[in-house]
Structure formats: C-alpha cells, structure tokens
Design a protein around this motif. Structure first.
Motif, mmCIF file in Angstrom:
data_model
loop_
_atom_site.group_PDB
_atom_site.id
_atom_site.type_symbol
_atom_site.label_atom_id
_atom_site.label_comp_id
_atom_site.label_asym_id
_atom_site.label_seq_id
_atom_site.Cartn_x
_atom_site.Cartn_y
_atom_site.Cartn_z
ATOM 1 N N ALA A 58 37.356 36.285 26.203
ATOM 2 C CA ALA A 58 38.515 36.264 27.098
ATOM 3 C C ALA A 58 38.611 37.569 27.882
ATOM 4 O O ALA A 58 38.885 37.564 29.088
ATOM 5 C CB ALA A 58 39.793 36.029 26.300
ATOM 6 N N ARG A 59 38.370 38.701 27.205
ATOM 7 C CA ARG A 59 38.415 40.005 27.876
ATOM 8 C C ARG A 59 37.325 40.081 28.955
ATOM 9 O O ARG A 59 37.576 40.496 30.078
ATOM 10 C CB ARG A 59 38.246 41.138 26.861
ATOM 11 N N LEU A 60 36.116 39.661 28.623
ATOM 12 C CA LEU A 60 35.007 39.691 29.585
ATOM 13 C C LEU A 60 35.274 38.768 30.775
ATOM 14 O O LEU A 60 34.971 39.108 31.921
ATOM 15 C CB LEU A 60 33.692 39.323 28.898
ATOM 16 N N GLU A 61 35.854 37.597 30.513
ATOM 17 C CA GLU A 61 36.188 36.663 31.602
ATOM 18 C C GLU A 61 37.264 37.254 32.510
ATOM 19 O O GLU A 61 37.199 37.130 33.736
ATOM 20 C CB GLU A 61 36.654 35.322 31.025
ATOM 21 N N ALA A 62 38.249 37.932 31.919
ATOM 22 C CA ALA A 62 39.292 38.572 32.727
ATOM 23 C C ALA A 62 38.700 39.686 33.582
ATOM 24 O O ALA A 62 39.062 39.843 34.759
ATOM 25 C CB ALA A 62 40.395 39.125 31.826
ATOM 26 N N GLU A 63 37.772 40.466 33.030
ATOM 27 C CA GLU A 63 37.112 41.522 33.795
ATOM 28 C C GLU A 63 36.283 40.924 34.930
ATOM 29 O O GLU A 63 36.286 41.437 36.052
ATOM 30 C CB GLU A 63 36.227 42.370 32.880
ATOM 31 N N ALA A 67 38.579 39.753 37.653
ATOM 32 C CA ALA A 67 39.106 40.896 38.409
ATOM 33 C C ALA A 67 38.055 41.413 39.398
ATOM 34 O O ALA A 67 38.377 41.734 40.545
ATOM 35 C CB ALA A 67 39.537 42.005 37.459
ATOM 36 N N ARG A 68 36.787 41.478 38.977
ATOM 37 C CA ARG A 68 35.715 41.913 39.874
ATOM 38 C C ARG A 68 35.545 40.930 41.028
ATOM 39 O O ARG A 68 35.385 41.323 42.183
ATOM 40 C CB ARG A 68 34.388 42.048 39.116
ATOM 41 N N LEU A 69 35.596 39.624 40.715
ATOM 42 C CA LEU A 69 35.459 38.607 41.760
ATOM 43 C C LEU A 69 36.601 38.709 42.785
ATOM 44 O O LEU A 69 36.384 38.583 43.990
ATOM 45 C CB LEU A 69 35.422 37.203 41.153
ATOM 46 N N GLU A 70 37.804 38.940 42.305
ATOM 47 C CA GLU A 70 38.960 39.069 43.193
ATOM 48 C C GLU A 70 38.819 40.315 44.067
ATOM 49 O O GLU A 70 39.096 40.275 45.272
ATOM 50 C CB GLU A 70 40.259 39.115 42.390
#
Length: 192
Positions: free
Chosen positions: A49-54, A57-60
């Motif tokens: 979940a942490r890696l997906e959130a990171e 955030a990078r994609l955004e």
C-alpha cells in the motif's frame, strides 16, 4: 585479618571500576529505522500500500509537470500565432516594393507557415487615403502579391496563400497624418 581487609579493598575497587565503566559507556539508542519499538515490522500488505501510494504520487507529479509543459507550449504557440497575425508588412508611399525590414518579417512568417502546414492565410493589401479608389485598389493588390510572391520564393506553397486588396477602405488609423498613413500602407495577414 590483613587478608580479609585486602579482599574487601579489592572488592570495593572492582565495584567502583564496574560502576565507572557502566556510567561512562555510550547510551543505547533505538534503531532509527524502527521508530515503533515493540511493534512488528511492516506487513507485506502495508508495504504494498505504501509503495502504491508513492507510485501514485510520482504519477500525479509527472502528470502535473506534463500539463505545465503542455500549457507552456500552447502559450508559445498562441504567442507565435499572434505575432504572425499582428505584424504587418509596411510599404513606402506609392510603392509595392518590399523593404529589407519587410523581407525579414516575411522570412519569419514563412518559417511560421512551414512549422504550421495546416494553416492557410489571406494576405490583404491596404493603402492610405491618398489617391483614387481605383488606383489604391490596384496598389493594394500589388502589395499583397509582392508579399505572396516573396513567401512562395521562400518555399511556402501558393495554394496556402490568397490575396485581396482593400485599397483605402480599411485603415488601421483613420487620421489624416503621416503616422496614420505609414501604418495604413500595409500587407496584413489573416487566417482563412
């Protein structure tokens, strides 16, 4: 008794030495990576979940940067288009001859047209109010044709260019002054 006293002194020295060693040693610090002592390490689900959130955030951030670059590119395109339309080719009194300044400006317009191959333009020939209506219509036509011919010589397709003469009918400045006459003697570009 001496033996006993010696043993007590040695024992006291050892205790004092041990206490000194303990007091002077470095304090133990918790592992900075493990802030929550006593809790178990991150679970696989939490890590995912942490890696997906990171990643999100990078994609955004990448999307925002791409949008800013696109907005900047669109602004540059709009500015170049505005310069193309708003910079007129000026002529001397009773002349359809292109000045060096007019040729420089036409080279810029040719470069813009070559960079924008889907655009077609109409070149309007204009005159000041002096002279007869018939004469000014003919002079306006010669001015528009002079600009068109120069662009064609620079490699712009003649099919993308049209001409029309308005003579003295559409002045930029209706005043009867030399400054007004100067800007009214022009070839003007519009998109068709």
């Amino acid at each position: 008794m001496k033996k006993q006293l010696l043993m007590n002194v040695m024992m006291a020295v050892m205790v004092v030495g041990l206490l000194t060693m303990v007091a002077c040693s470095k304090p133990q610090v918790a592992d900075p990576g493990n802030v929550y002592q006593g809790q178990s390490e991150e679970t696989d689900a939490e890590r995912a979940a942490r890696l997906e959130a990171e990643r999100a955030a990078r994609l955004e951030a990448d999307r925002i940067k791409a949008q800013q670059l696109d907005d900047q590119r669109q602004a540059q395109i709009a500015e170049a288009e505005s310069r193309f339309l708003n910079q007129n080719i000026l002529f001397d009194y009773d002349s359809a001859e292109l000045s060096d300044q007019a040729k420089d400006l036409l080279r810029e317009k040719a470069a813009w047209l070559q960079a924008n191959p889907s655009e077609t333009v109409m070149i309007e020939g204009h005159c000041d109010e002096r002279g007869t209506t018939v004469y000014n219509l003919a002079l306006g036509e010669r001015r528009a044709n002079a600009a068109q011919n120069y662009l064609v010589d620079l490699g712009v397709s003649a099919h993308r260019l049209g001409t029309v003469s308005y003579g003295e009918e559409k002045p930029l400045d209706p005043a009867s002054t030399e400054a007004a006459y100067r800007i009214n003697r022009r070839a003007q570009f519009i998109f068709r």
